[in-house]
Design a protein around this motif. Structure first.
Motif, PDB file in Angstrom:
ATOM      1  N   ARG A  21       1.018  -1.134  -0.029  1.00  0.00           N
ATOM      2  CA  ARG A  21       0.032  -0.058  -0.020  1.00  0.00           C
ATOM      3  C   ARG A  21       0.903   1.135  -0.034  1.00  0.00           C
ATOM      4  N   GLU A  22       1.827   1.292   0.700  1.00  0.00           N
ATOM      5  CA  GLU A  22       2.917   2.338   0.915  1.00  0.00           C
ATOM      6  C   GLU A  22       3.615   2.649  -0.422  1.00  0.00           C
ATOM      7  N   LEU A  23       3.998   1.395  -0.995  1.00  0.00           N
ATOM      8  CA  LEU A  23       4.839   1.475  -2.407  1.00  0.00           C
ATOM      9  C   LEU A  23       3.773   2.232  -3.414  1.00  0.00           C
ATOM     10  N   VAL A  24       2.532   1.606  -3.196  1.00  0.00           N
ATOM     11  CA  VAL A  24       1.732   2.283  -4.398  1.00  0.00           C
ATOM     12  C   VAL A  24       1.453   3.777  -4.316  1.00  0.00           C
ATOM     13  N   ALA A  25       1.212   4.080  -2.843  1.00  0.00           N
ATOM     14  CA  ALA A  25       0.777   5.407  -2.599  1.00  0.00           C
ATOM     15  C   ALA A  25       2.034   6.293  -2.995  1.00  0.00           C
ATOM     16  N   GLU A  26       3.261   5.795  -2.725  1.00  0.00           N
ATOM     17  CA  GLU A  26       4.464   6.831  -3.093  1.00  0.00           C
ATOM     18  C   GLU A  26       4.450   6.839  -4.642  1.00  0.00           C
ATOM     19  N   ALA A  27       4.190   5.859  -5.319  1.00  0.00           N
ATOM     20  CA  ALA A  27       4.396   5.788  -6.815  1.00  0.00           C
ATOM     21  C   ALA A  27       3.201   6.797  -7.578  1.00  0.00           C
ATOM     22  N   LEU A  28       1.945   6.703  -6.687  1.00  0.00           N
ATOM     23  CA  LEU A  28       0.976   7.490  -7.270  1.00  0.00           C
ATOM     24  C   LEU A  28       1.403   9.035  -7.026  1.00  0.00           C
ATOM     25  N   ARG A  29       1.838   9.224  -5.789  1.00  0.00           N
ATOM     26  CA  ARG A  29       2.144  10.640  -5.310  1.00  0.00           C
ATOM     27  C   ARG A  29       3.198  11.026  -6.519  1.00  0.00           C
ATOM     28  N   ALA A  30       3.951  10.439  -7.144  1.00  0.00           N
ATOM     29  CA  ALA A  30       5.213  10.829  -7.883  1.00  0.00           C
ATOM     30  C   ALA A  30       4.528  11.175  -9.193  1.00  0.00           C
ATOM     31  N   LEU A  31       3.611  10.308  -9.632  1.00  0.00           N
ATOM     32  CA  LEU A  31       2.723  10.465 -10.622  1.00  0.00           C
ATOM     33  C   LEU A  31       1.850  11.800 -10.791  1.00  0.00           C
ATOM     34  N   LEU A  32       1.465  11.948  -9.562  1.00  0.00           N
ATOM     35  CA  LEU A  32       0.414  13.083  -9.459  1.00  0.00           C
ATOM     36  C   LEU A  32       1.385  14.441  -9.445  1.00  0.00           C
ATOM     37  N   ILE A  33       2.615  14.429  -8.810  1.00  0.00           N
ATOM     38  CA  ILE A  33       3.388  15.449  -8.700  1.00  0.00           C
ATOM     39  C   ILE A  33       3.870  15.975  -9.949  1.00  0.00           C
ATOM     40  N   SER A  34       4.338  14.989 -10.636  1.00  0.00           N
ATOM     41  CA  SER A  34       4.908  14.829 -12.139  1.00  0.00           C
ATOM     42  C   SER A  34       4.035  15.604 -13.216  1.00  0.00           C
ATOM     43  N   GLY A  35       2.502  15.205 -12.862  1.00  0.00           N
ATOM     44  CA  GLY A  35       1.467  15.837 -13.741  1.00  0.00           C
ATOM     45  C   GLY A  35       1.334  14.784 -14.948  1.00  0.00           C
ATOM     46  N   GLN A  36       1.788  13.572 -14.774  1.00  0.00           N
ATOM     47  CA  GLN A  36       1.406  12.231 -15.338  1.00  0.00           C
ATOM     48  C   GLN A  36      -0.060  12.026 -15.086  1.00  0.00           C
ATOM     49  N   ALA A  45      -9.256   2.226  -9.262  1.00  0.00           N
ATOM     50  CA  ALA A  45      -8.517   1.274  -8.672  1.00  0.00           C
ATOM     51  C   ALA A  45      -7.951  -0.043  -9.630  1.00  0.00           C
ATOM     52  N   PRO A  46      -9.002  -0.717 -10.117  1.00  0.00           N
ATOM     53  CA  PRO A  46      -8.692  -1.827 -11.049  1.00  0.00           C
ATOM     54  C   PRO A  46      -7.737  -1.526 -12.055  1.00  0.00           C
ATOM     55  N   SER A  47      -7.903  -0.184 -12.743  1.00  0.00           N
ATOM     56  CA  SER A  47      -7.186  -0.218 -13.854  1.00  0.00           C
ATOM     57  C   SER A  47      -5.711   0.384 -13.306  1.00  0.00           C
ATOM     58  N   LEU A  48      -5.667   1.199 -12.403  1.00  0.00           N
ATOM     59  CA  LEU A  48      -4.409   1.320 -12.035  1.00  0.00           C
ATOM     60  C   LEU A  48      -3.533   0.181 -11.678  1.00  0.00           C
ATOM     61  N   ALA A  49      -4.345  -0.727 -10.752  1.00  0.00           N
ATOM     62  CA  ALA A  49      -3.809  -2.054 -10.412  1.00  0.00           C
ATOM     63  C   ALA A  49      -3.216  -2.804 -11.504  1.00  0.00           C
ATOM     64  N   ALA A  56      -6.268  -4.967  -6.796  1.00  0.00           N
ATOM     65  CA  ALA A  56      -6.645  -3.642  -6.586  1.00  0.00           C
ATOM     66  C   ALA A  56      -6.743  -3.203  -5.417  1.00  0.00           C
ATOM     67  N   THR A  57      -7.023  -4.213  -4.228  1.00  0.00           N
ATOM     68  CA  THR A  57      -6.941  -3.527  -2.627  1.00  0.00           C
ATOM     69  C   THR A  57      -5.826  -2.860  -2.320  1.00  0.00           C
ATOM     70  N   PRO A  58      -4.609  -3.054  -2.371  1.00  0.00           N
ATOM     71  CA  PRO A  58      -3.645  -1.995  -2.162  1.00  0.00           C
ATOM     72  C   PRO A  58      -3.638  -0.808  -3.029  1.00  0.00           C
ATOM     73  N   VAL A  59      -4.279  -0.726  -4.143  1.00  0.00           N
ATOM     74  CA  VAL A  59      -4.187   0.636  -4.962  1.00  0.00           C
ATOM     75  C   VAL A  59      -5.502   1.314  -4.249  1.00  0.00           C
ATOM     76  N   ARG A  60      -6.415   0.581  -4.038  1.00  0.00           N
ATOM     77  CA  ARG A  60      -7.895   1.359  -3.540  1.00  0.00           C
ATOM     78  C   ARG A  60      -7.305   1.881  -2.034  1.00  0.00           C
ATOM     79  N   GLU A  61      -6.575   1.108  -1.224  1.00  0.00           N
ATOM     80  CA  GLU A  61      -6.313   1.801  -0.212  1.00  0.00           C
ATOM     81  C   GLU A  61      -5.270   2.895  -0.213  1.00  0.00           C
ATOM     82  N   ALA A  62      -4.405   2.686  -1.209  1.00  0.00           N
ATOM     83  CA  ALA A  62      -3.410   3.763  -1.338  1.00  0.00           C
ATOM     84  C   ALA A  62      -4.188   5.213  -1.876  1.00  0.00           C
ATOM     85  N   MET A  63      -5.117   4.864  -2.798  1.00  0.00           N
ATOM     86  CA  MET A  63      -5.974   6.070  -3.249  1.00  0.00           C
ATOM     87  C   MET A  63      -6.521   6.909  -2.096  1.00  0.00           C
TER      88      MET A  63
END
Length: 228
Positions: A21-36, A45-49, A56-63
């Motif tokens: 969950r933490e790994l996914v959250a950090e990767a998502l933050r980087a994608l958000l910050i970078s504007g991607q 969540a399923p598509s990102l997973a 999908a569960t850790p992605v949904r939790e990270a989101m």
């Protein structure tokens, strides 16, 4: 994924962290910050997973973690929408960073002897990592290394609250113009400033460090708006 461009999704290695969950959250933050991951776009969540190659569960939790940080909002029965930040909000965050980071970095430079100098020298590989990520045009790795560099530099001062505040500011920032800047002289100048910060600290140049960090944040604010 329903929309948006999140090319090269991957889960980086974050040292001792073992939570997916933490790994996914950090990767998502980087994608958000970078504007991607773009404001207004909806991501499920399923598509990102599927893109990450995880369930999908850790992605949904990270989101949901990102919801509490104000980075995304829940869209019922659809997924998560990336929140929009106004120019005024971005300016306010940049102003706060200018008030906090230059004087703290200046103090690190002023006291850069002994263990402090060793800690500063230890940041040089991270500065190199930032440069390599920029050269590869790897936005996620660039953001990850850049964030770690600045937070570790500030942490040398010993004030954990400063690090927490700057971490929150950086997580809320957006670098919409960064993609266009990759491979340009603008990004090369920003990248080179990281090594220069190490050198200014080792030279115990407090005033030079304060000026450089303020200049660096100004460059970043321009990237946030897509200006350069």
């Amino acid at each position: 994924m329903d929309s948006g461009d999140t090319r090269s999704l991957r889960l980086p290695n974050y040292g001792g962290r073992t939570s997916l969950r933490e790994l996914v959250a950090e990767a998502l933050r980087a994608l958000l910050i970078s504007g991607q991951m773009r404001p207004g776009e909806i991501y499920s969540a399923p598509s990102l997973a599927a893109e990450f190659g995880v369930s999908a569960t850790p992605v949904r939790e990270a989101m949901l973690d990102l919801v509490t940080e104000g980075l995304v909002e829940v869209v019922r029965n659809k997924g998560f929408r990336v929140t929009q930040l106004s120019d005024a909000e971005l300016d306010a965050m940049a102003e706060l960073r200018v008030l906090i980071e230059p004087p703290i970095m200046g103090l690190v430079a002023e006291g850069c002897v002994g263990d402090t100098a060793v800690a500063v020298e230890g940041l040089r590989p991270l500065a190199d990592e930032i440069a390599l990520a920029a050269e590869r045009e790897d936005l996620v790795s660039y953001i990850e290394a850049d964030t770690e560099f600045h937070l570790r530099f500030l942490a040398i001062h010993g004030n954990d609250e400063v690090v927490k505040v700057v971490r929150r500011l950086r997580r809320r920032s957006r670098l919409y113009g960064l993609t266009a800047l990759l491979g340009t002289g603008v990004i090369r100048r920003q990248v080179a400033e990281h090594t220069e910060m190490v050198e200014r600290a080792l030279a115990r140049d407090r005033l030079g460090m304060e000026k450089l960090v303020a200049q660096h944040i100004g460059h970043v604010r321009s990237a946030w708006a897509g200006r350069h």
